[in-house]
Design a protein around this motif. Structure first.
Motif, PDB file in Angstrom:
ATOM      1  N   GLY A  87       0.779  -1.197  -0.205  1.00  0.00           N
ATOM      2  CA  GLY A  87      -0.099  -0.043  -0.486  1.00  0.00           C
ATOM      3  C   GLY A  87       0.278   1.124   0.027  1.00  0.00           C
ATOM      4  N   MET A  88       0.379   2.502   0.405  1.00  0.00           N
ATOM      5  CA  MET A  88       1.428   3.490   0.451  1.00  0.00           C
ATOM      6  C   MET A  88       0.357   4.449   1.172  1.00  0.00           C
ATOM      7  SD  MET A  88       0.180   5.252  -3.182  1.00  0.00           S
ATOM      8  CE  MET A  88       0.082   5.246  -4.615  1.00  0.00           C
ATOM      9  N   ALA A  89       1.137   5.037   2.204  1.00  0.00           N
ATOM     10  CA  ALA A  89       0.635   6.358   3.491  1.00  0.00           C
ATOM     11  C   ALA A  89       1.692   7.327   2.854  1.00  0.00           C
ATOM     12  CB  ALA A  89       0.900   4.991   4.816  1.00  0.00           C
ATOM     13  N   LEU A  90       0.714   8.461   2.309  1.00  0.00           N
ATOM     14  CA  LEU A  90       1.746   9.772   2.139  1.00  0.00           C
ATOM     15  C   LEU A  90       1.221   9.920   2.572  1.00  0.00           C
ATOM     16  CD1 LEU A  90       2.199   9.234  -2.211  1.00  0.00           C
ATOM     17  CD2 LEU A  90       2.805   8.283  -0.307  1.00  0.00           C
ATOM     18  N   THR A  91      -0.259  10.917   2.744  1.00  0.00           N
ATOM     19  CA  THR A  91      -0.741  11.917   2.885  1.00  0.00           C
ATOM     20  C   THR A  91      -1.134  12.120   4.476  1.00  0.00           C
ATOM     21  OG1 THR A  91      -2.874  10.941   1.168  1.00  0.00           O
ATOM     22  CG2 THR A  91      -3.676  12.865   2.860  1.00  0.00           C
ATOM     23  N   GLU A  92      -1.381  13.639   4.460  1.00  0.00           N
ATOM     24  CA  GLU A  92      -1.108  13.734   6.253  1.00  0.00           C
ATOM     25  C   GLU A  92      -2.203  14.406   6.163  1.00  0.00           C
ATOM     26  OE1 GLU A  92       2.356  14.641   7.759  1.00  0.00           O
ATOM     27  OE2 GLU A  92       3.877  12.678   6.962  1.00  0.00           O
ATOM     28  N   GLN A 123      -2.351  17.777   7.490  1.00  0.00           N
ATOM     29  CA  GLN A 123      -2.120  19.125   7.052  1.00  0.00           C
ATOM     30  C   GLN A 123      -2.005  18.805   5.668  1.00  0.00           C
ATOM     31  OE1 GLN A 123       0.463  17.428   8.313  1.00  0.00           O
ATOM     32  NE2 GLN A 123       2.079  16.986   6.878  1.00  0.00           N
ATOM     33  N   GLY A 124      -1.725  17.588   4.547  1.00  0.00           N
ATOM     34  CA  GLY A 124      -1.554  18.143   3.772  1.00  0.00           C
ATOM     35  C   GLY A 124      -2.088  16.525   2.918  1.00  0.00           C
ATOM     36  N   GLY A 125      -2.562  16.246   1.813  1.00  0.00           N
ATOM     37  CA  GLY A 125      -2.505  15.093   1.127  1.00  0.00           C
ATOM     38  C   GLY A 125      -2.253  15.758  -0.812  1.00  0.00           C
ATOM     39  N   SER A 126      -2.494  16.447  -1.333  1.00  0.00           N
ATOM     40  CA  SER A 126      -2.357  16.938  -3.081  1.00  0.00           C
ATOM     41  C   SER A 126      -0.136  17.057  -2.590  1.00  0.00           C
ATOM     42  CB  SER A 126      -2.986  17.648  -3.183  1.00  0.00           C
ATOM     43  OG  SER A 126      -4.237  18.132  -2.792  1.00  0.00           O
ATOM     44  N   ASP A 127      -0.071  17.776  -1.971  1.00  0.00           N
ATOM     45  CA  ASP A 127       1.093  18.837  -1.149  1.00  0.00           C
ATOM     46  C   ASP A 127       1.677  18.002  -0.143  1.00  0.00           C
ATOM     47  OD1 ASP A 127       3.228  20.553  -1.509  1.00  0.00           O
ATOM     48  OD2 ASP A 127       2.423  22.047  -0.385  1.00  0.00           O
ATOM     49  N   TRP A 156      -2.553  10.277   7.581  1.00  0.00           N
ATOM     50  CA  TRP A 156      -4.008  10.642   7.776  1.00  0.00           C
ATOM     51  C   TRP A 156      -4.716   9.435   7.190  1.00  0.00           C
ATOM     52  CZ3 TRP A 156      -6.862  11.934  11.285  1.00  0.00           C
ATOM     53  CH2 TRP A 156      -8.183  13.118  11.036  1.00  0.00           C
ATOM     54  N   PHE A 157      -4.565   9.154   5.983  1.00  0.00           N
ATOM     55  CA  PHE A 157      -5.354   7.913   5.067  1.00  0.00           C
ATOM     56  C   PHE A 157      -4.295   6.710   4.717  1.00  0.00           C
ATOM     57  CE2 PHE A 157      -7.924  11.520   4.518  1.00  0.00           C
ATOM     58  CZ  PHE A 157      -9.720  11.293   4.002  1.00  0.00           C
ATOM     59  N   VAL A 158      -4.610   6.136   5.295  1.00  0.00           N
ATOM     60  CA  VAL A 158      -3.936   4.609   4.821  1.00  0.00           C
ATOM     61  C   VAL A 158      -5.105   3.644   4.649  1.00  0.00           C
ATOM     62  CG1 VAL A 158      -1.991   2.846   5.627  1.00  0.00           C
ATOM     63  CG2 VAL A 158      -1.784   5.057   6.670  1.00  0.00           C
ATOM     64  N   SER A 159      -5.150   3.218   3.555  1.00  0.00           N
ATOM     65  CA  SER A 159      -5.692   2.406   2.836  1.00  0.00           C
ATOM     66  C   SER A 159      -5.420   0.772   2.714  1.00  0.00           C
ATOM     67  CB  SER A 159      -6.628   2.289   1.089  1.00  0.00           C
ATOM     68  OG  SER A 159      -7.378   3.382   1.889  1.00  0.00           O
ATOM     69  N   ALA A 160      -5.659  -0.430   2.828  1.00  0.00           N
ATOM     70  CA  ALA A 160      -5.793  -1.206   2.651  1.00  0.00           C
ATOM     71  C   ALA A 160      -4.589  -1.280   3.491  1.00  0.00           C
ATOM     72  CB  ALA A 160      -4.989  -1.259   1.792  1.00  0.00           C
ATOM     73  N   PRO A 200     -17.571   9.508  -6.598  1.00  0.00           N
ATOM     74  CA  PRO A 200     -16.800  10.183  -5.993  1.00  0.00           C
ATOM     75  C   PRO A 200     -15.006  10.005  -5.838  1.00  0.00           C
ATOM     76  CG  PRO A 200     -19.342  10.653  -5.089  1.00  0.00           C
ATOM     77  CD  PRO A 200     -18.576   8.506  -5.208  1.00  0.00           C
ATOM     78  N   LEU A 201     -15.041   8.203  -4.921  1.00  0.00           N
ATOM     79  CA  LEU A 201     -13.801   8.476  -4.699  1.00  0.00           C
ATOM     80  C   LEU A 201     -12.766   8.471  -5.712  1.00  0.00           C
ATOM     81  CD1 LEU A 201     -11.859   7.439  -2.674  1.00  0.00           C
ATOM     82  CD2 LEU A 201     -12.256   5.023  -3.239  1.00  0.00           C
ATOM     83  N   MET A 202     -13.008   7.690  -7.427  1.00  0.00           N
ATOM     84  CA  MET A 202     -11.532   7.971  -8.400  1.00  0.00           C
ATOM     85  C   MET A 202     -11.376   8.899  -8.217  1.00  0.00           C
ATOM     86  SD  MET A 202     -13.478   4.676  -8.232  1.00  0.00           S
ATOM     87  CE  MET A 202     -14.437   4.572  -9.076  1.00  0.00           C
ATOM     88  N   GLY A 217      -4.354  11.945  -6.507  1.00  0.00           N
ATOM     89  CA  GLY A 217      -4.928  13.645  -7.605  1.00  0.00           C
ATOM     90  C   GLY A 217      -6.193  13.812  -7.209  1.00  0.00           C
ATOM     91  N   SER A 218      -6.517  14.664  -6.779  1.00  0.00           N
ATOM     92  CA  SER A 218      -7.624  15.308  -7.021  1.00  0.00           C
ATOM     93  C   SER A 218      -8.259  16.346  -8.348  1.00  0.00           C
ATOM     94  CB  SER A 218      -8.619  16.284  -6.016  1.00  0.00           C
ATOM     95  OG  SER A 218      -8.136  15.278  -4.410  1.00  0.00           O
ATOM     96  N   GLY A 219      -9.376  16.025  -8.808  1.00  0.00           N
ATOM     97  CA  GLY A 219      -9.848  17.206 -10.020  1.00  0.00           C
ATOM     98  C   GLY A 219      -8.591  18.521 -10.548  1.00  0.00           C
ATOM     99  N   ASN A 220      -8.822  19.268 -10.262  1.00  0.00           N
ATOM    100  CA  ASN A 220      -7.467  20.117 -10.088  1.00  0.00           C
ATOM    101  C   ASN A 220      -6.176  19.871  -9.966  1.00  0.00           C
ATOM    102  OD1 ASN A 220      -9.581  21.966  -9.639  1.00  0.00           O
ATOM    103  ND2 ASN A 220      -9.482  22.833  -8.235  1.00  0.00           N
ATOM    104  N   VAL A 221      -6.002  19.002  -9.110  1.00  0.00           N
ATOM    105  CA  VAL A 221      -5.024  18.148  -9.411  1.00  0.00           C
ATOM    106  C   VAL A 221      -4.143  17.622 -10.577  1.00  0.00           C
ATOM    107  CG1 VAL A 221      -2.956  16.881  -8.208  1.00  0.00           C
ATOM    108  CG2 VAL A 221      -4.265  18.511  -6.925  1.00  0.00           C
ATOM    109  N   ALA A 245      -5.759  18.190 -13.453  1.00  0.00           N
ATOM    110  CA  ALA A 245      -6.234  20.090 -14.665  1.00  0.00           C
ATOM    111  C   ALA A 245      -4.908  20.517 -14.757  1.00  0.00           C
ATOM    112  CB  ALA A 245      -7.185  20.238 -14.106  1.00  0.00           C
ATOM    113  N   LEU A 246      -4.389  20.548 -13.202  1.00  0.00           N
ATOM    114  CA  LEU A 246      -3.223  21.190 -13.313  1.00  0.00           C
ATOM    115  C   LEU A 246      -1.685  20.930 -13.631  1.00  0.00           C
ATOM    116  CD1 LEU A 246      -3.462  23.691 -10.022  1.00  0.00           C
ATOM    117  CD2 LEU A 246      -3.580  24.192 -12.244  1.00  0.00           C
ATOM    118  N   ASP A 247      -1.788  19.414 -13.581  1.00  0.00           N
ATOM    119  CA  ASP A 247      -0.540  18.022 -14.151  1.00  0.00           C
ATOM    120  C   ASP A 247      -0.505  17.920 -15.119  1.00  0.00           C
ATOM    121  OD1 ASP A 247       1.406  16.458 -13.797  1.00  0.00           O
ATOM    122  OD2 ASP A 247       0.579  15.076 -13.748  1.00  0.00           O
TER     123      ASP A 247
END
Ligand SMILES: Cc1cc2nc3c(=O)[nH]c(=O)nc-3n(C[C@H](O)[C@H](O)[C@H](O)COP(=O)(O)OP(=O)(O)OC[C@H]3O[C@@H](n4cnc5c(N)ncnc54)[C@H](O)[C@@H]3O)c2cc1C
Length: 557
Positions: free
Chosen positions: A191-196, A198-202, A226-230, A432-434, A439-443, A445-447
């Motif tokens: 799995g991956m544990a990135l999000t904290e 204070q910030g998930g996108s950044d 803060w979010f660790v799935s599986a 909506p989760l997907m 990386g959410s919608g704006n992230v 589009a900016l990518d």
């Protein structure tokens, strides 16, 4: 004392008789009965493996296969912080249906096994299977996607790949909490544990730290995620601050001696969508970890994985739309209102056809992306450039369409669509989760803008793909010309990133459909989606053969 009269025989019979209630859609082939998916498999080089996909499709669409999706969500995983003796254990227990479904998917190659498959269409086959698996139970696709996508990241560091790749690609579902070095361990989930908090996108704001230990190559990771799935996975990719900057590390659940690796689950989250997949808040307390990639290049390293999970968000959203389409068509084909079958009533036929159109466009896009993944993995520079930009374009667009599609499909079933016995409340909540994770919608589009600015070869590859469909539709040609004007006008402002991304997505889908889909579908898409105002579901313009489109997507179960 009042007495209640026994009901008459006639009354009992009439109360029990039901009419006009469609049978449940089951015992069908989730993959093989999807004409667009089978044609896409054939088009993108996997025709020889359609039968293999059908075997999985029939297992998934059987009454038992579909029931596993319900059971895994009706009996969600339970977190047991302590064992019976009071020792911290952080055990997660699942309904047996979850394991049945996961085993089926892992053995079919939907996890990491694809990277050990030498066939030149392996990624395309896996994508079709993933779309099938996701239609039955969406929560399982999260560990499957992460375990699949981690392989290019594992391969960045030899010692890490040697330890984990054989387990990840084995095609064996082995949930025992054993260290990777245990000779009995036969398969692994990552799995991956990135999000904290204070910030998930950044993720540059991550506060988790990693310090080198005296043991060469090992680090100690300390911090909260803060979010660790599986969360029951065998290892987690984390981003952590090191003296060189944000670095990427792999934290195993067990140390090599089998002991706990300082990995505490604070609680499971109570989510909007699937209940089956445990998403947790986690603390690492001096957890031993291996560095992956170069220190200070953690974001770049994890992008090797995120390209794959973003692709799987597209596949998952495609599955949401396919489920909604076939359930809506099935229901309306068996239900009468005002004396006529719903599917035959023009206002409903138009809605069903439009749902099918969106679903079919997503299907072709998803498998085209998987083909690019295969070719990119094989070193094709054109495919690398195309995938770099088509990935965020489709992640934005297909994932944005799924929630709208899901709501409209659910409404086709009327009140039944709103209750949990239907499959659609689950897809409606999941959709909506997907669009949020990876990386959410704006992230996204900016990518797209970032790719255009920093890697201009992406634009050339994308336009070349569109041009392959030129000349088949005047609407498509006009849309591509407008897109070229926008791109040619110079740097696009961030505020217009979404608008540009939508244009690109629609042109790509139009170009794919005119080349590969039946004319009735391609013409309808170009008419309904490529002109101003196109895109409100259920509002097809005149002149479209809605009955033919619905018939193509009807499942005979
Ligand atoms: C069910 C679920 C499971 C998850 N599982 C995992 C997991 O296993 N591992 C993990 O690491 N994470 C996981 N996540 C976290 C997920 O990846 C993040 O929620 C996501 O990346 C967004 O981060 P955030 O929540 O901090 O929102 P923020 O980063 O605060 O973003 C909020 C909004 O701002 C927008 N935004 C951000 N930057 C910009 C900008 N520059 N310009 C304009 N708009 C911007 C975003 O698009 C978003 O809409 C999961 C999330 C969910 C919901």
């Amino acid at each position: 004392m009042s007495t209640i009269a026994a009901p008459s025989q006639a009354l009992t019979a009439s109360n029990r008789a039901t009419s006009n209630t469609p049978p449940r859609l089951q015992d069908f082939d989730v993959i093989g009965d999807d004409a667009a998916l089978v044609e896409a498999l054939q088009t993108f080089g996997a025709g020889a493996r359609v039968d293999e996909c059908r075997v999985l499709g029939r297992a998934l669409g059987s009454a038992d296969g579909l029931e596993a999706g319900f059971a895994a969500n009706e009996h969600p995983p339970v977190h047991r912080p302590y064992d019976r003796s009071g020792v911290r254990a952080d055990e997660i227990t699942f309904d047996p249906a979850w394991h049945r479904h996961m085993r089926l998917a892992v053995q079919a190659g939907v996890g990491g096994a694809v990277w050990a498959d030498p066939d030149a269409s392996a990624q395309v086959v896996r994508a079709a299977k993933f779309i099938g698996v996701a239609q039955v139970e969406a929560g399982s696709t999260c560990p499957l996607a992460m375990t699949y996508a981690c392989v290019p990241a594992l391969r960045l560091t030899r010692g890490v790949a040697e330890r984990w790749e054989p387990l990840v690609t084995s095609g064996v579902y082995d949930t025992r909490a054993l260290p990777a070095t245990d000779p009995d361990k036969r398969g692994a989930l990552i799995g991956m544990a990135l999000t904290e908090k204070q910030g998930g996108s950044d993720v540059r704001t991550n506060t988790t730290v990693a310090e080198p230990t005296a043991d060469d190559g090992w680090w100690r990771v300390t911090g909260e995620k803060w979010f660790v799935s599986a969360v029951h996975s065998d290892a987690m990719f984390v981003l952590a601050q090191t003296p060189e900057g944000v670095s990427c590390l792999l934290v195993p659940r067990r140390r090599d001696d089998g002991s706990d690796n300082g990995w505490t689950i604070d609680r499971l989250k109570d989510k909007l969508g699937n209940r089956s997949n445990p998403t947790a808040e986690v603390r690492f307390d001096g957890s031993l970890a291996q560095l992956v990639g170069e220190p200070g290049r953690g974001v770049r390293t994890i992008m090797a994985m995120i390209g794959g999970t973003r692709q799987d968000c597209v596949l998952g959203s495609t599955a949401v739309m396919r489920t909604g389409t076939i359930e809506a068509i099935h229901w309306a084909s068996h239900r009468l209102a005002f004396g006529r079958q719903l599917a035959d009533q023009p206002a409903m036929t138009a809605v069903l056809a439009d749902l099918a159109l969106e679903s079919e466009a997503a299907t072709w896009s998803a498998l085209r992306l998987a083909r690019a993944t295969q070719d990119a993995a094989d070193g094709d520079p054109q495919a690398i450039a195309f995938r770099r930009i088509a990935g965020p374009v489709l992640k934005f667009w297909v994932c944005k369409r799924a929630p709208l599609h899901s709501a409209e499909a659910l409404e086709c079933q009327g009140g039944y669509g709103y209750v949990e016995e239907s499959r659609l409340p689950r897809t409606y909540r999941e959709a909506p989760l997907m669009s949020i994770w990876e990386g959410s919608g704006n992230v996204q589009a900016l990518d797209v803008l970032r790719a255009m600015q920093r890697e201009p070869e992406c634009v050339d590859a994308f336009l070349a793909e569109l041009d392959a469909g030129a000349g088949a539709s005047r609407r498509l040609d006009a849309a591509i010309a407008q897109l070229r004007d926008v791109i040619g006008a110079g740097t696009v402002d961030e505020a217009r990133a979404r608008e540009l991304t939508v244009r690109m997505a629609r042109c790509l889908q139009g170009s794919l459909l005119v080349r590969y889909a039946p004319a009735v579908v391609a013409d309808a898409y170009c008419a309904a989606r490529l002109e101003d105002g196109g895109g409100t579901l259920g509002c097809l313009p005149p002149g479209i053969d809605a009955e033919a489109i619905v018939a193509r997507h009807r499942v005979a179960a």
